[in-house]
Design a protein around this motif. Structure first.
Motif, PDB file in Angstrom:
ATOM      1  N   TRP A 175      51.081 -17.545 -44.268  1.00 36.39           N
ATOM      2  CA  TRP A 175      51.366 -17.844 -42.864  1.00 36.39           C
ATOM      3  C   TRP A 175      53.120 -17.711 -43.336  1.00 36.39           C
ATOM      4  CZ3 TRP A 175      46.413 -18.415 -43.660  1.00 36.39           C
ATOM      5  CH2 TRP A 175      45.577 -18.426 -42.621  1.00 36.39           C
ATOM      6  N   SER A 176      53.823 -16.927 -42.241  1.00 38.04           N
ATOM      7  CA  SER A 176      55.393 -16.873 -42.467  1.00 38.04           C
ATOM      8  C   SER A 176      55.902 -16.720 -41.230  1.00 38.04           C
ATOM      9  CB  SER A 176      55.668 -16.017 -43.496  1.00 38.04           C
ATOM     10  OG  SER A 176      54.961 -14.799 -43.346  1.00 38.04           O
ATOM     11  N   ASP A 177      57.296 -16.592 -41.205  1.00 41.11           N
ATOM     12  CA  ASP A 177      57.942 -16.224 -39.898  1.00 41.11           C
ATOM     13  C   ASP A 177      59.357 -15.434 -40.432  1.00 41.11           C
ATOM     14  OD1 ASP A 177      59.056 -15.825 -37.562  1.00 41.11           O
ATOM     15  OD2 ASP A 177      59.364 -18.087 -37.014  1.00 41.11           O
ATOM     16  N   ILE A 178      59.467 -14.501 -39.802  1.00 47.00           N
ATOM     17  CA  ILE A 178      60.757 -13.772 -40.274  1.00 47.00           C
ATOM     18  C   ILE A 178      62.092 -14.431 -40.120  1.00 47.00           C
ATOM     19  CG2 ILE A 178      61.205 -12.531 -38.083  1.00 47.00           C
ATOM     20  CD1 ILE A 178      61.193 -10.871 -41.454  1.00 47.00           C
ATOM     21  N   ALA A 179      61.871 -15.372 -39.245  1.00 49.56           N
ATOM     22  CA  ALA A 179      63.173 -16.466 -39.096  1.00 49.56           C
ATOM     23  C   ALA A 179      63.279 -17.438 -40.240  1.00 49.56           C
ATOM     24  CB  ALA A 179      63.326 -17.065 -37.862  1.00 49.56           C
ATOM     25  N   CYS A 180      62.396 -17.539 -41.221  1.00 56.83           N
ATOM     26  CA  CYS A 180      62.348 -18.441 -42.304  1.00 56.83           C
ATOM     27  C   CYS A 180      62.842 -18.090 -43.372  1.00 56.83           C
ATOM     28  CB  CYS A 180      60.891 -18.970 -42.286  1.00 56.83           C
ATOM     29  SG  CYS A 180      60.533 -20.085 -43.869  1.00 56.83           S
ATOM     30  N   PRO A 181      63.915 -18.707 -44.039  1.00 56.91           N
ATOM     31  CA  PRO A 181      64.622 -18.147 -45.359  1.00 56.91           C
ATOM     32  C   PRO A 181      63.784 -18.543 -46.381  1.00 56.91           C
ATOM     33  CG  PRO A 181      65.806 -19.976 -44.404  1.00 56.91           C
ATOM     34  CD  PRO A 181      64.931 -19.738 -43.329  1.00 56.91           C
ATOM     35  N   TRP A 182      63.040 -19.537 -46.382  1.00 55.30           N
ATOM     36  CA  TRP A 182      62.019 -19.867 -47.651  1.00 55.30           C
ATOM     37  C   TRP A 182      60.774 -19.041 -47.523  1.00 55.30           C
ATOM     38  CZ3 TRP A 182      64.505 -22.177 -51.339  1.00 55.30           C
ATOM     39  CH2 TRP A 182      65.590 -23.036 -50.973  1.00 55.30           C
ATOM     40  N   CYS A 183      60.310 -18.385 -46.455  1.00 56.92           N
ATOM     41  CA  CYS A 183      59.482 -17.295 -46.424  1.00 56.92           C
ATOM     42  C   CYS A 183      60.005 -16.264 -47.240  1.00 56.92           C
ATOM     43  CB  CYS A 183      59.037 -16.914 -44.955  1.00 56.92           C
ATOM     44  SG  CYS A 183      58.110 -18.478 -43.993  1.00 56.92           S
ATOM     45  N   TYR A 184      61.185 -15.556 -47.057  1.00 59.09           N
ATOM     46  CA  TYR A 184      61.972 -14.822 -47.482  1.00 59.09           C
ATOM     47  C   TYR A 184      61.867 -14.780 -48.989  1.00 59.09           C
ATOM     48  CZ  TYR A 184      65.904 -11.504 -48.299  1.00 59.09           C
ATOM     49  OH  TYR A 184      66.678 -10.608 -48.795  1.00 59.09           O
ATOM     50  N   ILE A 185      62.220 -15.818 -49.485  1.00 57.02           N
ATOM     51  CA  ILE A 185      62.301 -16.426 -50.981  1.00 57.02           C
ATOM     52  C   ILE A 185      60.784 -16.587 -51.555  1.00 57.02           C
ATOM     53  CG2 ILE A 185      63.063 -18.228 -52.331  1.00 57.02           C
ATOM     54  CD1 ILE A 185      65.432 -18.768 -50.468  1.00 57.02           C
ATOM     55  N   GLY A 186      59.952 -17.066 -50.763  1.00 62.32           N
ATOM     56  CA  GLY A 186      58.765 -17.536 -51.319  1.00 62.32           C
ATOM     57  C   GLY A 186      58.052 -16.172 -51.371  1.00 62.32           C
ATOM     58  N   LYS A 187      58.269 -15.105 -50.602  1.00 58.29           N
ATOM     59  CA  LYS A 187      57.429 -13.798 -50.863  1.00 58.29           C
ATOM     60  C   LYS A 187      57.766 -13.105 -52.022  1.00 58.29           C
ATOM     61  CE  LYS A 187      56.222  -9.334 -48.772  1.00 58.29           C
ATOM     62  NZ  LYS A 187      56.427  -8.795 -49.502  1.00 58.29           N
ATOM     63  N   ALA A 188      59.250 -13.360 -52.207  1.00 62.60           N
ATOM     64  CA  ALA A 188      59.753 -12.708 -53.763  1.00 62.60           C
ATOM     65  C   ALA A 188      59.077 -13.314 -54.686  1.00 62.60           C
ATOM     66  CB  ALA A 188      61.084 -12.677 -53.527  1.00 62.60           C
ATOM     67  N   ARG A 189      59.125 -14.574 -54.709  1.00 62.28           N
ATOM     68  CA  ARG A 189      58.367 -15.617 -55.887  1.00 62.28           C
ATOM     69  C   ARG A 189      56.981 -15.398 -55.886  1.00 62.28           C
ATOM     70  NH1 ARG A 189      61.678 -21.342 -54.583  1.00 62.28           N
ATOM     71  NH2 ARG A 189      63.756 -20.574 -55.475  1.00 62.28           N
ATOM     72  N   PHE A 190      56.283 -15.281 -54.795  1.00 66.98           N
ATOM     73  CA  PHE A 190      54.684 -15.062 -55.039  1.00 66.98           C
ATOM     74  C   PHE A 190      54.749 -13.510 -55.775  1.00 66.98           C
ATOM     75  CE2 PHE A 190      51.302 -12.653 -53.346  1.00 66.98           C
ATOM     76  CZ  PHE A 190      49.919 -13.515 -53.476  1.00 66.98           C
ATOM     77  N   THR A 191      55.463 -12.370 -55.151  1.00 70.51           N
ATOM     78  CA  THR A 191      55.203 -11.431 -55.777  1.00 70.51           C
ATOM     79  C   THR A 191      55.694 -11.343 -57.212  1.00 70.51           C
ATOM     80  OG1 THR A 191      56.136 -10.269 -53.675  1.00 70.51           O
ATOM     81  CG2 THR A 191      56.157  -8.854 -55.591  1.00 70.51           C
ATOM     82  N   ARG A 192      56.368 -11.968 -57.700  1.00 70.88           N
ATOM     83  CA  ARG A 192      56.508 -12.164 -58.973  1.00 70.88           C
ATOM     84  C   ARG A 192      55.408 -12.829 -59.935  1.00 70.88           C
ATOM     85  NH1 ARG A 192      60.203 -14.710 -61.384  1.00 70.88           N
ATOM     86  NH2 ARG A 192      60.923 -16.021 -59.829  1.00 70.88           N
ATOM     87  N   GLY A 193      54.961 -13.782 -59.132  1.00 70.53           N
ATOM     88  CA  GLY A 193      53.827 -14.540 -59.635  1.00 70.53           C
ATOM     89  C   GLY A 193      52.333 -13.682 -59.859  1.00 70.53           C
ATOM     90  N   LEU A 194      52.476 -12.901 -58.755  1.00 67.25           N
ATOM     91  CA  LEU A 194      51.326 -11.882 -58.708  1.00 67.25           C
ATOM     92  C   LEU A 194      51.265 -10.947 -59.848  1.00 67.25           C
ATOM     93  CD1 LEU A 194      48.623 -11.033 -57.198  1.00 67.25           C
ATOM     94  CD2 LEU A 194      50.134  -9.712 -55.930  1.00 67.25           C
ATOM     95  N   ALA A 195      52.596 -10.424 -60.120  1.00 70.89           N
ATOM     96  CA  ALA A 195      52.668  -9.484 -60.932  1.00 70.89           C
ATOM     97  C   ALA A 195      52.312  -9.785 -62.230  1.00 70.89           C
ATOM     98  CB  ALA A 195      54.050  -8.821 -61.041  1.00 70.89           C
TER      99      ALA A 195
END
Length: 236
Positions: A6-26
């Motif tokens: 769950w996220s919102d395009i206006a949320c900077p921590w969602c932007y950052i969190g998605k990048a961190r999740f992508t690295r964690g998933l990798a």
């Protein structure tokens, strides 16, 4: 395994969190067997459509700070974004209602292009000189993501299109107890709040895969956005 975010395009921590999740998933051994689904969450659902304000001014008003102090708050978030290799503008960004963006993300999901549009919208909002609150920018982003221009314009023109899907996501977030984003749900069994470090996501995925209880720490203060539109950490 399914991961819902769950996220919102206006949320900077969602932007950052998605990048961190992508690295964690990798770093997760079974990453090819993980389905990632993005869900809607509006930080400012009561904001009037088309009414936008500069982010720095919004932060200053929200926290009762000067514009200079608000710029410092933005720099704090920007430093975290840049540490993840993300571009982040601290000036010239807008804040407003994101309902239309969420509706288009549901269209993109139906066409198999959801993550492509989400990534483009994040980059436009945080890293480029393009306002995601401009309908023409949204059309351009959707086309770049692989959607048909005519269908995109038709969805934007019809305020009921995909509205029920957005509201269903938001109701589900409330039922799950999500009051800030990003919020990650693994197999509808485990929840993680905030833009956690990549290794936390890897460990959570491993534990969820094994059926054990997730032992992720609570999100650090400020690394999530609440439904008041403000996401940065006030500095002392």
């Amino acid at each position: 395994m399914r991961v819902e975010i769950w996220s919102d395009i206006a949320c900077p921590w969602c932007y950052i969190g998605k990048a961190r999740f992508t690295r964690g998933l990798a770093d997760f051994a079974h990453r090819d067997e993980v389905e990632v689904v993005f869900r809607s969450f509006e930080l400012d659902p009561n904001g009037a459509k088309g009414q936008v304000a500069p982010v720095v001014e919004m932060l200053a008003k929200k926290y009762g700070r000067t514009l200079e102090e608000a710029r410092g708050m933005e720099e704090h978030v920007a430093a975290s974004a840049r540490a993840e290799g993300l571009t982040y503008r601290t000036e010239g960004r807008d804040h407003g209602n994101t309902f239309d963006i969420h509706r288009l993300l549901h269209l993109a999901a139906a066409r198999g292009r959801q993550e492509e549009l989400l990534d483009l919208a994040y980059r436009a909002n945080f890293g480029e000189e393009r306002s995601v609150f401009d309908p023409e920018v949204l059309v351009a982003l959707a086309v770049e993501a692989g959607l048909e221009e005519a269908e995109t314009r038709a969805v934007l023109a019809d305020e009921s299109a995909y509205a029920a899907e957005v509201r269903a996501d938001e109701r589900e977030a409330a039922e799950l107890g999500a009051n800030a984003v990003p919020f990650f749900v693994l197999d509808r069994r485990y929840g993680i709040s905030g833009g956690q470090p990549a290794e936390v996501f890897t460990r959570a995925l491993e534990q969820a895969w094994a059926g054990r209880e997730v032992s992720a720490p609570a999100a650090p203060e400020g690394e999530a956005c609440e439904p008041d539109g403000a996401c940065a950490v006030p500095q002392p």
